[in-house]
Design an enzyme around this catalytic site. Structure first.
Site, mmCIF file in Angstrom:
data_model
loop_
_atom_site.group_PDB
_atom_site.id
_atom_site.type_symbol
_atom_site.label_atom_id
_atom_site.label_comp_id
_atom_site.label_asym_id
_atom_site.label_seq_id
_atom_site.Cartn_x
_atom_site.Cartn_y
_atom_site.Cartn_z
ATOM 1 N N ASN A 9 0.871 -1.186 0.000
ATOM 2 C CA ASN A 9 0.000 0.000 0.000
ATOM 3 C C ASN A 9 0.903 1.230 0.000
ATOM 4 O O ASN A 9 1.457 1.595 1.031
ATOM 5 C CB ASN A 9 -0.896 -0.039 1.257
ATOM 6 C CG ASN A 9 -1.740 1.206 1.405
ATOM 7 O OD1 ASN A 9 -1.858 2.015 0.474
ATOM 8 N ND2 ASN A 9 -2.330 1.371 2.579
ATOM 9 N N LYS A 11 0.159 4.283 -0.410
ATOM 10 C CA LYS A 11 -0.507 5.489 0.121
ATOM 11 C C LYS A 11 -0.234 6.684 -0.813
ATOM 12 O O LYS A 11 -0.131 6.493 -2.025
ATOM 13 C CB LYS A 11 -0.057 5.749 1.558
ATOM 14 C CG LYS A 11 -0.237 4.491 2.431
ATOM 15 C CD LYS A 11 -0.070 4.726 3.896
ATOM 16 C CE LYS A 11 -0.266 3.403 4.636
ATOM 17 N NZ LYS A 11 -0.190 3.525 6.079
ATOM 18 N N HIS A 95 -9.508 1.335 5.007
ATOM 19 C CA HIS A 95 -8.237 1.569 5.713
ATOM 20 C C HIS A 95 -8.479 2.555 6.852
ATOM 21 O O HIS A 95 -9.275 3.493 6.715
ATOM 22 C CB HIS A 95 -7.185 2.107 4.737
ATOM 23 C CG HIS A 95 -5.812 2.090 5.328
ATOM 24 N ND1 HIS A 95 -5.396 3.043 6.213
ATOM 25 C CD2 HIS A 95 -4.785 1.219 5.191
ATOM 26 C CE1 HIS A 95 -4.152 2.760 6.598
ATOM 27 N NE2 HIS A 95 -3.760 1.657 5.981
ATOM 28 N N GLU A 97 -6.872 4.991 7.901
ATOM 29 C CA GLU A 97 -6.650 6.404 7.563
ATOM 30 C C GLU A 97 -7.872 6.991 6.874
ATOM 31 O O GLU A 97 -8.216 8.157 7.064
ATOM 32 C CB GLU A 97 -5.389 6.525 6.677
ATOM 33 C CG GLU A 97 -4.123 6.272 7.489
ATOM 34 C CD GLU A 97 -2.965 5.677 6.706
ATOM 35 O OE1 GLU A 97 -2.994 5.682 5.463
ATOM 36 O OE2 GLU A 97 -2.019 5.188 7.379
ATOM 37 N N GLU A 167 -5.555 -4.674 10.787
ATOM 38 C CA GLU A 167 -4.524 -3.662 10.982
ATOM 39 C C GLU A 167 -4.787 -2.902 12.278
ATOM 40 O O GLU A 167 -5.580 -1.944 12.293
ATOM 41 C CB GLU A 167 -4.536 -2.673 9.816
ATOM 42 C CG GLU A 167 -4.227 -3.301 8.480
ATOM 43 C CD GLU A 167 -3.621 -2.272 7.538
ATOM 44 O OE1 GLU A 167 -2.513 -2.511 7.076
ATOM 45 O OE2 GLU A 167 -4.242 -1.228 7.293
ATOM 46 N N GLY A 173 2.396 2.413 10.855
ATOM 47 C CA GLY A 173 3.371 3.489 10.667
ATOM 48 C C GLY A 173 4.076 3.895 11.949
ATOM 49 O O GLY A 173 4.762 4.917 11.992
ATOM 50 N N SER A 213 3.297 -1.979 10.581
ATOM 51 C CA SER A 213 4.746 -2.067 10.823
ATOM 52 C C SER A 213 5.313 -3.457 10.529
ATOM 53 O O SER A 213 6.250 -3.901 11.196
ATOM 54 C CB SER A 213 5.087 -1.629 12.249
ATOM 55 O OG SER A 213 4.747 -0.264 12.433
#
Ligand code: PGA
Length: 250
Positions: A9, A11, A95, A97, A167, A173, A213
């Protein structure tokens, strides 16, 4: 069909030349193999990246999102039909985000899932809890409701087009990975939630990926768990060597 899958991904990170260089390097480092590799570049590079991978059966592409609307006056949006028309196989949906910065609800995601499936896109559906949810002990219920509210209206046949990506938000991240037992516990739980709704065949055939991560140092241990069928990789997918090392961790 359950299979091992590793998704990159990217992003909102790479420009056109950087994207094409990265695909070229990834392709040069891989041989025909059992793991399905999925690349999720930005919309602007998706067509070209998909073309570069078209002759390689083990590499597919994904969009990072689709619109919840089918078509029409929605400036700036990209529809499921548009993504499908480029020959792309998957879309990532839900996701964290997108849930956090674009206020995507479980109901919005249900609409997106339906549009993806009716346009013949397979879905990489993301779910996962925040640290607050985990500390409060409500993470199992939280994940279950994300899955139930966005996916459990699907028929068995439709559900076969779903890949789940667990996730934990606290691991994305941050450099903090869920431990192998922590991840396996949730993956087994996700499979049991699917089993309770759809039965053995569907639950055993659903690929459940880990994201947060994941890197070349922890991928092997994570992927060795019975219920972890691969990874959704953010930061480490931007470097061809790291990404391919993760793929080769199976
Ligand atoms: P990360 O991102 O690997 O950089 O933690 C994972 C993701 O957001 O999909």
């Amino acid at each position: 069909m359950r299979k091992n899958i590793v998704v990159g991904n990217w992003k909102m990170n790479l420009q056109r030349k950087e994207s094409l260089d990265l695909v070229g390097k990834v392709i040069s480092l891989l041989e025909n193999q059992d793991v399905e590799v999925v690349l999720a570049p930005s919309y602007t590079c998706l067509y070209k990246v998909n073309k570069m991978c078209a002759d390689l059966s083990f590499i597919q592409t994904a969009s990072q999102n689709i619109s919840k609307n089918k078509k029409g006056a929605f400036t700036g949006e990209v529809s499921a039909e548009m993504i499908h028309s480029m020959g792309v196989k998957y879309t990532i949906l839900g996701h964290s985000e997108r849930r956090e910065y674009f206020n995507e609800s479980n109901q919005d995601l249900q609409m997106k899932v339906d549009l993806a499936i009716s346009n013949d896109l397979d879905v990489i559906f993301c779910c996962g809890e925040s640290l607050e949810h985990r500390d409060a002990g409500i993470h199992f219920d939280w994940i279950k409701s994300q899955i139930e509210e966005s996916l459990f209206h699907l028929s068995e046949d439709e559900f076969s087009k779903i890949v789940i990506a667990y996730e934990p938000i606290w691991a994305i991240g941050t450099g903090v990975t869920a431990s192998s037992p922590q991840a396996e516990e949730i993956h087994a739980f996700i499979r049991s939630v699917i089993f309770d709704k759809y039965g053995m065949n569907v639950s055993a055939n659903c690929s459940v990926l880990y994201g947060g991560s994941c890197n070349p140092n922890n991928a092997k241990e994570l992927f060795s768990n019975e219920n972890i069928d691969g990874g959704l990789i953010g930061g480490a997918s931007l470097d061809a060597n790291s990404f391919v090392e993760i793929i080769k961790s199976f």
